[in-house]
Design a protein around this motif. Structure first.
Motif, short mmCIF file in Angstrom:
data_model
loop_
_atom_site.label_atom_id
_atom_site.label_comp_id
_atom_site.label_asym_id
_atom_site.label_seq_id
_atom_site.Cartn_x
_atom_site.Cartn_y
_atom_site.Cartn_z
N LYS A 185 11.38 15.15 61.85
CA LYS A 185 10.62 13.90 61.72
C LYS A 185 11.54 12.68 61.81
N LEU A 186 12.66 12.75 61.14
CA LEU A 186 13.58 11.62 61.15
C LEU A 186 14.29 11.47 62.49
N GLU A 210 19.10 10.85 53.80
CA GLU A 210 17.69 10.70 54.13
C GLU A 210 17.01 12.05 54.34
N ILE A 211 17.73 12.95 54.99
CA ILE A 211 17.15 14.27 55.31
C ILE A 211 16.88 15.05 54.02
N VAL A 212 17.87 15.11 53.14
CA VAL A 212 17.67 15.90 51.91
C VAL A 212 16.61 15.27 51.02
N ALA A 213 16.53 13.93 51.02
CA ALA A 213 15.49 13.27 50.23
C ALA A 213 14.11 13.60 50.78
N ALA A 214 13.98 13.56 52.10
CA ALA A 214 12.68 13.87 52.72
C ALA A 214 12.29 15.33 52.53
N ALA A 215 13.29 16.21 52.52
CA ALA A 215 13.02 17.64 52.35
C ALA A 215 12.84 18.02 50.88
N GLY A 216 13.25 17.14 49.97
CA GLY A 216 13.14 17.44 48.55
C GLY A 216 14.14 18.47 48.08
N VAL A 217 15.34 18.48 48.68
CA VAL A 217 16.39 19.42 48.29
C VAL A 217 17.68 18.67 48.04
N THR A 218 18.70 19.37 47.60
CA THR A 218 19.99 18.76 47.34
C THR A 218 20.88 18.81 48.58
N ARG A 219 21.94 18.00 48.58
CA ARG A 219 22.91 18.07 49.67
C ARG A 219 23.56 19.45 49.72
N GLY A 220 23.74 20.04 48.54
CA GLY A 220 24.31 21.38 48.49
C GLY A 220 23.45 22.39 49.22
N ALA A 221 22.13 22.23 49.09
CA ALA A 221 21.21 23.13 49.79
C ALA A 221 21.34 22.96 51.29
N LEU A 222 21.48 21.71 51.74
CA LEU A 222 21.63 21.46 53.18
C LEU A 222 22.88 22.17 53.71
N TYR A 223 24.00 22.00 52.99
CA TYR A 223 25.25 22.57 53.49
C TYR A 223 25.34 24.08 53.24
N HIS A 224 24.44 24.60 52.41
CA HIS A 224 24.36 26.05 52.28
C HIS A 224 23.75 26.67 53.53
N HIS A 225 22.80 25.95 54.14
CA HIS A 225 22.10 26.48 55.31
C HIS A 225 22.72 26.04 56.63
N PHE A 226 23.34 24.87 56.64
CA PHE A 226 23.87 24.32 57.89
C PHE A 226 25.27 23.75 57.64
N ALA A 227 26.15 23.98 58.59
CA ALA A 227 27.53 23.52 58.44
C ALA A 227 27.61 22.01 58.34
N ASP A 228 26.77 21.31 59.10
CA ASP A 228 26.79 19.85 59.10
C ASP A 228 25.51 19.34 59.76
N LYS A 229 25.41 18.03 59.93
CA LYS A 229 24.21 17.44 60.51
C LYS A 229 24.01 17.93 61.94
N ALA A 241 4.50 14.67 73.21
CA ALA A 241 4.52 14.57 71.75
C ALA A 241 5.52 13.48 71.36
N PRO A 242 5.17 12.61 70.42
CA PRO A 242 6.06 11.48 70.07
C PRO A 242 7.48 11.92 69.73
N GLY A 243 8.44 11.30 70.40
CA GLY A 243 9.85 11.54 70.10
C GLY A 243 10.45 12.76 70.77
N ARG A 244 9.62 13.58 71.42
CA ARG A 244 10.13 14.86 71.95
C ARG A 244 11.07 14.67 73.13
N THR A 245 10.77 13.71 74.01
CA THR A 245 11.67 13.53 75.16
C THR A 245 13.04 13.04 74.69
N ARG A 246 13.06 12.16 73.70
CA ARG A 246 14.37 11.70 73.20
C ARG A 246 15.12 12.85 72.55
#
Length: 208
Positions: free
Chosen positions: A27-28, A41-60, A106-111
């Motif tokens: 979405k963002l 912004e991503i973790v706030a929108a997902a309702g999780v912690t930064r730790g959760a983000l980096y547990h699943h993904f190495a980086d943005k 779909a909005p934003g898909r081409t970008r």
């Protein structure tokens, strides 16, 4: 049995967190672009912690790659839904082409897929994603048309790459405000131009 159920519950929670991160990031990224989106912004929108983000993904960037992969898969699914094996090869190719152009509106898909994707991940990585999804469906359609003798036989990889580039360019132009009908007409003419017996466009009705 309870321990097994607990393992399933943990796996479900893990998959749900990953899905929430991908959905929030998509979405963002489509609304603001990759460069303008930060991980807070991503973790706030997902309702999780930064730790959760980096547990699943190495980086943005890794999260972005997951978003692009999922988005490309959705487009491919829409193409396949519109062009079932029951259709004649040429009809399936045209139906799939129309489905691609519709899906890319779909909005934003081409970008996401055509601009930020290659810029962030690199052309080679983006080509690998495309070849697993949209380019795969296009290649299958072209091969089927050549086997059915509704299209002249040409080197399939080169043909797929050039057709994919044409469709991507059309999607970008339409997204920028160009006439979808004009670009579709040209793309259909390209397909029919490769027919052993070219299909003639209907003549315009005479006016008095």
């Amino acid at each position: 049995m309870q321990q097994k159920s607990g393992r399933r519950s943990n796996r479900d929670r893990t998959e749900a967190t990953r899905a929430d991160l991908i959905a929030a990031a998509r979405k963002l990224f489509t609304e603001k672009s990759y460069a303008e989106t930060g991980t807070p912004e991503i973790v706030a929108a997902a309702g999780v912690t930064r730790g959760a983000l980096y547990h699943h993904f190495a980086d943005k960037q890794a999260l972005f790659a997951a978003v692009v992969e999922q988005e490309a898969a959705v487009v491919a699914e829409e193409i396949e839904r519109a062009s079932p094996p029951s259709l004649f090869a040429r009809d399936a190719l045209i139906a799939g082409s129309d489905a691609y152009l519709a899906a890319m509106r779909a909005p934003g898909r081409t970008r996401l897929l055509l601009l930020d994707g290659p810029a962030v991940l690199g052309r080679a990585a983006m080509d690998e994603i495309d070849n697993r999804h949209g380019n795969r469906t296009l290649r299958e359609g072209l091969v089927a048309a050549m086997r059915a003798q509704s299209m002249v036989k040409l080197p399939v990889e080169a043909l797929t790459a050039l057709f994919a580039a044409a469709f991507d360019r059309a999607a970008l132009a339409v997204d920028a405000g160009a006439s979808a009908d004009d670009y579709r007409a040209v793309l259909m003419a390209l397909i029919d131009g490769l027919s052993p017996v070219p299909h003639q466009a209907p003549r315009p009705a005479r006016t008095r």
